[in-house]
Design a protein around this motif. Structure first.
Motif, mmCIF file in Angstrom:
data_model
loop_
_atom_site.group_PDB
_atom_site.id
_atom_site.type_symbol
_atom_site.label_atom_id
_atom_site.label_comp_id
_atom_site.label_asym_id
_atom_site.label_seq_id
_atom_site.Cartn_x
_atom_site.Cartn_y
_atom_site.Cartn_z
ATOM 1 N N MET A 173 0.825 -1.201 0.000
ATOM 2 C CA MET A 173 0.000 0.000 0.000
ATOM 3 C C MET A 173 0.859 1.250 0.000
ATOM 4 S SD MET A 173 -0.999 0.564 3.873
ATOM 5 C CE MET A 173 0.339 1.132 4.889
ATOM 6 N N ILE A 174 0.175 2.377 -0.184
ATOM 7 C CA ILE A 174 0.906 3.644 -0.249
ATOM 8 C C ILE A 174 1.176 4.155 1.164
ATOM 9 C CG2 ILE A 174 0.748 6.058 -0.962
ATOM 10 C CD1 ILE A 174 -0.840 5.106 -3.385
ATOM 11 N N VAL A 175 2.408 4.517 1.399
ATOM 12 C CA VAL A 175 2.784 5.037 2.710
ATOM 13 C C VAL A 175 3.098 6.527 2.568
ATOM 14 C CG1 VAL A 175 4.451 4.874 4.594
ATOM 15 C CG2 VAL A 175 3.652 2.802 3.448
ATOM 16 N N ALA A 176 2.631 7.270 3.533
ATOM 17 C CA ALA A 176 2.860 8.709 3.485
ATOM 18 C C ALA A 176 3.200 9.193 4.882
ATOM 19 C CB ALA A 176 1.610 9.419 2.967
ATOM 20 N N GLU A 177 3.819 10.351 4.961
ATOM 21 C CA GLU A 177 4.081 10.925 6.280
ATOM 22 C C GLU A 177 3.549 12.351 6.317
ATOM 23 O OE1 GLU A 177 8.253 10.253 6.406
ATOM 24 O OE2 GLU A 177 8.731 12.097 5.335
ATOM 25 N N ARG A 178 3.232 12.794 7.501
ATOM 26 C CA ARG A 178 2.654 14.134 7.658
ATOM 27 C C ARG A 178 3.697 15.175 7.315
ATOM 28 N NH1 ARG A 178 -0.386 16.830 11.713
ATOM 29 N NH2 ARG A 178 1.288 18.371 11.749
ATOM 30 N N LYS A 179 3.287 16.193 6.567
ATOM 31 C CA LYS A 179 4.171 17.335 6.299
ATOM 32 C C LYS A 179 4.411 18.094 7.596
ATOM 33 C CE LYS A 179 3.230 18.642 1.500
ATOM 34 N NZ LYS A 179 4.624 18.777 1.063
ATOM 35 N N PRO A 180 5.524 18.803 7.675
ATOM 36 C CA PRO A 180 5.735 19.657 8.850
ATOM 37 C C PRO A 180 4.562 20.633 8.996
ATOM 38 C CG PRO A 180 7.711 19.572 7.499
ATOM 39 C CD PRO A 180 6.629 18.901 6.718
ATOM 40 N N PHE A 181 4.168 20.840 10.231
ATOM 41 C CA PHE A 181 2.994 21.672 10.489
ATOM 42 C C PHE A 181 3.139 23.076 9.896
ATOM 43 C CE2 PHE A 181 0.501 24.558 13.160
ATOM 44 C CZ PHE A 181 -0.743 24.005 12.970
ATOM 45 N N ASP A 182 4.332 23.637 10.023
ATOM 46 C CA ASP A 182 4.534 25.006 9.529
ATOM 47 C C ASP A 182 4.284 25.100 8.025
ATOM 48 O OD1 ASP A 182 5.043 25.923 12.007
ATOM 49 O OD2 ASP A 182 7.238 25.879 11.822
ATOM 50 N N GLU A 183 4.677 24.053 7.320
ATOM 51 C CA GLU A 183 4.475 24.060 5.868
ATOM 52 C C GLU A 183 2.980 24.063 5.554
ATOM 53 O OE1 GLU A 183 6.507 20.865 3.795
ATOM 54 O OE2 GLU A 183 5.401 21.290 1.952
ATOM 55 N N ILE A 184 2.233 23.273 6.315
ATOM 56 C CA ILE A 184 0.780 23.211 6.097
ATOM 57 C C ILE A 184 0.163 24.581 6.382
ATOM 58 C CG2 ILE A 184 -1.371 22.171 6.925
ATOM 59 C CD1 ILE A 184 0.299 19.629 7.551
ATOM 60 N N LEU A 185 0.606 25.170 7.476
ATOM 61 C CA LEU A 185 0.058 26.465 7.872
ATOM 62 C C LEU A 185 0.375 27.521 6.808
ATOM 63 C CD1 LEU A 185 -1.527 27.334 10.340
ATOM 64 C CD2 LEU A 185 0.590 28.172 11.342
ATOM 65 N N GLU A 186 1.563 27.414 6.241
ATOM 66 C CA GLU A 186 1.987 28.392 5.246
ATOM 67 C C GLU A 186 1.139 28.280 3.978
ATOM 68 O OE1 GLU A 186 6.104 29.574 2.942
ATOM 69 O OE2 GLU A 186 6.194 28.190 4.650
ATOM 70 N N MET A 187 0.908 27.035 3.537
ATOM 71 C CA MET A 187 0.141 26.877 2.289
ATOM 72 C C MET A 187 -1.312 27.294 2.485
ATOM 73 S SD MET A 187 -0.394 22.754 1.793
ATOM 74 C CE MET A 187 1.127 22.060 2.352
ATOM 75 N N LEU A 188 -1.728 27.310 3.731
ATOM 76 C CA LEU A 188 -3.115 27.597 4.077
ATOM 77 C C LEU A 188 -3.362 29.091 4.261
ATOM 78 C CD1 LEU A 188 -5.519 25.856 4.861
ATOM 79 C CD2 LEU A 188 -4.741 25.968 7.216
ATOM 80 N N ALA A 189 -2.252 29.815 4.398
ATOM 81 C CA ALA A 189 -2.313 31.175 4.937
ATOM 82 C C ALA A 189 -3.480 32.056 4.481
ATOM 83 C CB ALA A 189 -0.982 31.856 4.705
#
Lengths: 304, 230, 693
Positions: free
Chosen positions: B1-17
């Motif tokens: 199956m496909i394995v993934a890991e969580r992006k760093p929180f700051d990166e998520i927050l930045e893309m969401l800004a």
């Protein structure tokens, strides 16, 4: 039997005990010091000089230009090629270019992983492996490249290169059979000589040589010049397939700092002398200490 | 199956800004199994985002929902929330899900919260490792079931390189040398002849060599579509 | 999908996940004649919710105090904890809580308006009072007629006071009457008034619940001697402190509970020697084992396998009983059919005989009515509808059922109330007696993983002391003991359910379950008969695909929020403390312990259920600091709970750090290994460890 394409090949075929040296191009354009060293200490002492190809994945000047500069100074180069950085188009193209520049000796290697070097972010290519590279060179020599036309016929070359093709093997690894099988495959793919990974234990090397008795290409035992006990210990820990016996480490440790080069040359020379009867040559990897080569040869009782 | 890991929180927050109203959308497929993008992790991320918004004085409304798989059209019917009603959707799916949902909702930005890392197996509770690279030209038949493409750091196909060290790879002392494993396995199976054979360089056309890869099972193509083509 | 599989849609359609527990019942509830929500009230006790517990008990069992004292507790006989260590002391817990609460501490569910038909109930025993209570709750106007001056039936008139103090019984009577049940005591139907009179007075239905009030007697020479006492009459006389003519050497004939009651009462009246003679061997005796044991402790001797044939009277005094040997009591079909050996006859010296060989109905209520009796004098009655031979006349309790205990009489009375209601509403009387299936017994390898906790002992009064009075023979559980005991409950049937549409078969539940219950086939399967309801898998499931029956796993943030709102902060940092309540005191659970400024306390049965999301949600709900106080490993109700929560806290701290919050704002501390009162001081100390400001 075809004529030798290089002095290196000629010497091996003549049954001489052949010694080769090695230089590593610099990081930057200031290539003169290393070429000067080669000219001073290697020229006349060794039959050919390997030029490393972005060794240990640390970015530096290319192997091909190093080879060309050696040629210009009358030193026969061995063009090292790793498959890490170039796909099959670039590799074949560089082989044609090298031939045009007069380079005839090629050592086909896989190359240390980019993770080991100073650009760990780089994409490792490994489009072909060392066996594939040897097959590619053999193909070029036969006048065709790895590709094919629409009908599936191999592409023909306009002007065909010839090379003396070499490969590497690690004799002192803990499980040696897969290395030997791979060596057999390299030979089948066209390898004509072997330069081994560093050997410090003649007994192990002797066993290895018996095990590859069926492999009918000349073997140059690899000697890495030790610069300190610390380096030896580091290699034991971190360099795959290299084991420096404690006695040698002790000799380096006991040597006063000013005598280290001398002791190191003694050790290397003695190793070569001891293993001379087992193989067809020695490849000296001096890692910049090119000036110890004459001493090594003396201890090895080899006349240039 | 496909394995993934969580992006760093700051990166998520930045893309969401710039967004005000955001849906965190879990995927109930592979990323749930690898404990990265399931409903639980979506709730945790949503909670983190609300806390961060409060902390930084951002005007941000975060809700969460989950879906069986984000790589199949039909499951969107089960969504409780309408992605179209949000300024953006933070997808907890692998890259496939993010891309596919983006196509289904062209008006809504679907943003990735995960880095899709590999096709892997669950090697121990809480641990996954790469077993396949999806190269499109499987060689496992002659490598004793151990993939040199995925598990040799150089994807070599003719055997060990000089970097094998006490059975480990030069890249990482924790990582097995795949070729040594293959050698041992083939030897156990009495199939070292497979190791001895020279394998020609791989044909990369099956592996990204010709762009986007597709799979069509003709027998399952929708009947209407076939009629319209006829 | 399999039969019984749940999806998230199924659950969304339910008013609450409590409904799921109705799919199967725990054995305690199933075995209880009134099907009391045993697990529910035990859990309420465990959390110090005395009133909730009492209400839950009384929802099904009007004679809660009576049953807390004298019930034969089939719940305990069926408690699955018996396969782990010892069954839960359910009766003692019930006694503890219902007597603590009294009549005032139990909620009265009066009908919105009580204006439906008047119903007469004959007999104020457990059956009659239960019928009357349920009718009153439905809005009918019941009047209970009782020939004795007090209500309660057998518990009031014959159960010895050392087993049931009358003031305790009065709690049940008062609570029942508070629902609008009218009592008319000292009025005997069939003598003072007839059933026909009642109908004429406007009672639209009559429920006969007169029980088995008379002792059966054996005709034999000497049986009419004044010192031959029928057991029930003897016990009633003792109950009402009437004088009884008792000698110094009493022989009680009979081996049932009434016989034991009579013998033990005789001991307490100061009789020198009391013996019991019965047909049965010790093992065959119908008296409960514990009754036999207590009787022996009190010096009562048993004579087995003897049947009386003559009471020997000399000079007007009883001098003994002639008894023959019994060769068997039951036939091969286990039916009562005693056989004797007339060649083996002995004489037992005694001066008083109490006959306790069985009970019979007092059919006096039939007088003056056209109610029919069968050829053996029994009331003609239809068990399905509980109707007697006259329309509108019903019967319940021991007069129509086999002799049983109070709780069985309650169940019969409740069923009669349903029948009366159907009748009065003009419906055909059809009563669905079907029950949900009972969950299976616990598997051996699951039982082995449950942490053993020994049953709280009940402190008995020593025999040499108790034989001197009619005071209680044992003590009610102390508060702390009751808490410890209630927390032994294994929550059978309240465990995890998998929502098959959400399950990704990721195996997490299987990996975190400390009892190795989940199996993953197409989806995770969690056997409700094995699940211990720890909630570990619910907190860890990445798909949110596991729920607990009867417990809203997602409701914790709302509780946290409410706790925060009610905690006075006075400018302090707001702190949420999630506390493992397994060792907390009732006051802690009830929020009655001394307030720690700024701390909102949230007690949990175990921290096993606390998820990372719950921890983050606490901050979202306004907490500045969050504490987790867990039992230390091994002291928790469930294995591994402490280690699991410790990892979850670590994970939550990382998530907080990512957000830019100080991870030290969330801390976990282990509680000291002491009971009850230690939790609150530990909390005070823990608050000190949090960062200031």
């Amino acid at each position: 039997m075809t004529l030798p394409v290089s002095r290196f090949q000629e010497a091996l075929e003549a049954g001489e005990f052949v010694v080769t040296g090695e230089i590593g191009p610099p990081k930057g354009t200031n290539v003169e010091p290393v070429i000067h060293e080669a000219e001073t200490y290697l020229k006349g002492n060794v039959v050919a000089v390997n030029v490393t190809d972005i060794q240990t994945a640390v970015m530096r000047t290319g192997s091909m230009v190093g080879c060309k500069l050696l040629l210009d100074r009358g030193i026969e180069p061995v063009f090292q090629m790793v498959t890490r950085d170039r796909n099959r188009l670039a590799l074949q193209s560089d082989l044609l270019s090298a031939h045009i520049l007069g380079i005839r000796n090629v050592l086909a290697l896989t190359g240390d992983h980019v993770a080991m070097g100073d650009h760990p972010q780089a994409k490792p290519v490994y489009d072909v492996d060392s066996v594939g590279l040897l097959q590619a060179i053999t193909g070029l020599e036969a006048g065709t490249d790895m590709g094919a036309d629409m009908k599936g016929n191999p592409n023909e070359l306009d002007g065909v290169p010839t090379f003396f093709k070499g490969c590497c093997v690690t004799p002192c690894t803990e499980v040696v059979e897969p290395q030997i099988i791979k060596l057999e495959k390299k030979v089948e793919a066209g390898a004509q000589f072997v330069q081994t990974q560093a050997v410090y234990d003649p007994a192990t090397f002797e066993t290895f040589m018996k095990n590859i008795d069926h492999v009918k290409i000349p073997v140059l035992v690899g000697i890495v010049v030790l610069k300190s006990a610390g380096m030896a210990k580091y290699m034991n820990r971190g360099v795959p397939g290299v084991q420096v016996p404690d006695a040698i480490i002790q000799r380096m440790a006991d040597a006063p700092k000013e005598d280290r080069k001398k002791v190191s040359a003694e050790i290397a020379g003695e190793l070569v002398r001891e293993m001379k009867p087992m193989c067809q040559g020695a490849h000296l990897m001096t890692l910049g200490w090119d000036d110890v080569v004459p001493d090594i040869l003396e201890h090895a009782e080899i006349k240039p | 199956m496909i394995v993934a890991e969580r992006k760093p929180f700051d990166e998520i927050l930045e893309m969401l800004a710039p967004q005000k109203r955001v849906l965190v959308l879990a995927c109930g497929g592979c990323v749930t199994v690898c404990l990265t993008g399931g409903e639980k992790q979506a709730d945790e991320l949503a909670s983190q985002l609300r806390l961060a918004a409060r902390q930084k004085g951002m005007d941000l409304t975060i809700e969460s929902d989950s879906i069986t798989r984000q790589c199949d059209r039909e499951f969107i019917e089960n969504l409780k929330a309408d992605p179209g009603q949000y300024d953006a959707v933070l997808s907890m799916a692998c890259g496939v899900g993010v891309g596919f949902m983006s196509e289904l909702y062209p008006e809504t930005p679907f943003l990735p919260t995960l880095n899709t890392t590999f096709y892997g197996a669950n090697t121990a509770p809480g641990a996954w490792a790469e077993y396949c690279r999806g190269c499109g030209d499987c060689v496992l038949a002659w490598t004793g079931g151990i993939c040199p493409v995925a598990r040799c750091s150089k994807s070599l196909i003719n055997g060990t390189c000089g970097g094998t060290n006490d059975g480990k790879c030069e890249v990482d002392q924790e990582m097995d040398c795949a070729w040594l494993l293959i050698y041992k396995r083939l030897k156990e199976l009495g199939r070292l002849d497979e190791y001895r054979k020279i394998r020609p360089p791989r044909d990369h056309r099956t592996d990204r060599g010709r762009g986007v890869r597709r799979l069509v099972h003709e027998e399952m193509v929708e009947l209407e579509e076939e009629e319209s083509q006829a | 999908m399999r039969d019984g599989d749940l999806t998230s849609r199924d659950v969304a359609a339910l008013p609450s996940t409590c409904e799921l527990m109705e799919r199967e019942w725990s054995p305690c509830r199933h075995a209880c004649p009134v099907h009391a929500d045993v697990r529910g009230y035990i859990e309420a006790i465990a959390q110090g919710r005395w009133r909730d517990a009492t209400d839950l008990i009384r929802d099904n069992l009007p004679f809660a105090v009576v049953c807390g004292r004298i019930c034969h507790h089939p719940c305990e006989a069926n408690c699955r904890r018996r396969d782990v260590d010892d069954p839960l002391a359910i009766r003692e817990l019930k006694r503890f809580v219902v007597e603590l609460q009294g009549a005032e501490g139990a909620t009265v569910h009066k009908a919105a308006s009580q204006d439906k038909a008047r119903v007469a109930v004959v007999g104020a025993g457990p059956a009659g009072m239960s019928a009357a209570l349920d009718l009153a709750k439905m809005g009918y106007r019941p009047t209970v007629f009782e020939k004795f001056p007090v209500a309660g039936g057998i518990p009031a008139t014959t159960v010895p006071k050392y087993r049931l103090p009358r003031e305790a019984l009065q709690i049940d009577i008062d609570w029942i009457c508070a629902h609008g049940v009218e009592l008319a005591t000292g009025l005997e139907i069939g003598k003072d008034k007839t059933i026909d009179d009642l109908r004429a007075e406007g009672f639209e239905a009559v429920v006969v619940a007169t029980g088995l009030a008379k002792s059966r007697l054996l005709p034999m020479p000497g049986a009419d001697h004044p010192r031959v006492h029928p057991a029930l009459k003897f016990l009633t006389d003792v109950s009402f402190d009437h004088p009884v003519d008792l000698g110094q050497n009493v022989l009680v004939v009979g081996g049932g509970n009434v016989a034991v009651d009579a013998a033990r009462s005789a001991v307490r009246l100061g009789t020198g020697r009391v013996r019991m003679m019965c047909l049965e061997t010790l093992a065959e005796m119908p008296a409960y084992e514990w009754e036999q044991q207590e009787a022996q402790e009190e010096g009562i001797e048993f004579i087995h396998r003897r049947g009386p044939i003559e009471i020997l009277v000399r000079q007007g005094q009883i001098v003994g009983v002639k008894a023959r040997a019994v060769t068997r009591v039951f036939d091969e079909n286990e039916r009562f059919d005693p056989q004797y050996d007339d060649s083996d006859v002995i004489e037992l010296a005694c001066d008083t005989v109490i006959m306790a060989i069985g009970q019979a109905a007092d059919m006096g209520f039939v007088e003056g009515s056209s109610l029919r009796q069968d050829d053996r004098g029994r009331l003609v009655y239809d068990a399905a509808t509980q109707q007697a031979s006259l329309p509108g006349v019903f019967a319940c309790g021991e007069i129509v059922t086999p002799p049983g205990s109070a709780v069985e009489a309650c169940a019969s009375g409740q069923r009669a109330a349903v029948a009366v209601d159907l009748f009065l509403r003009g419906h055909q009387i059809r009563i669905d007696d079907s029950l949900p299936p009972e969950i299976d017994s616990i598997a051996e390898d699951t039982a082995e993983k449950v942490i053993n906790v020994s049953r709280e002992p009940v402190e008995a009064v020593p025999p040499q002391t108790r034989v001197k009075t009619f005071g209680p023979i044992d003590k009610t559980l102390a508060r702390e003991a009751a808490l410890r005991e209630s927390r032994r409950c294994m929550n059978c049937g309240a465990g995890a359910e998998v929502l098959v549409d959400k399950c990704a078969a990721c195996l997490t539940c299987l990996r975190v379950c400390p009892f190795d219950i989940p199996k993953v086939t197409d989806v995770a399967r969690i056997d409700s008969s094995l699940c211990q309801a720890c909630g570990m898998c619910i907190a860890e499931c990445p798909a949110g695909a596991i729920i607990a029956r009867g417990w809203d796993a997602r409701g914790l943030p709302a509780r946290t929020s409410a706790a925060l709102a009610s905690a006075a902060s006075d400018g302090h940092a707001k702190i949420v403390a999630f506390i493992c309540g397994h060792h907390a005191s009732a006051a802690d659970w009830r929020g009655e312990s001394e307030v720690v400024a700024g701390v909102a306390e949230v007690y949990l049965p175990s921290v096993a259920r606390l998820s990372v999301s719950d921890l983050l949600a606490a901050f979202e709900k306004g907490a500045d600091r969050v504490l987790v106080l867990a039992c230390h490993e091994g002291a928790d109700r469930y294995p591994q709970a402490t280690r699991r929560i410790s990892r979850r806290v670590d994970q939550a701290r990382q998530l907080l750090a990512e957000v830019g919050l100080d991870p030290d704002c969330l801390r976990m501390l282990e509680l000291p290994d002491e009971d009850g009162e230690a939790v609150h001081p530990a909390l005070v100390a823990a608050v000190e460890t949090l960062p200031a400001g």
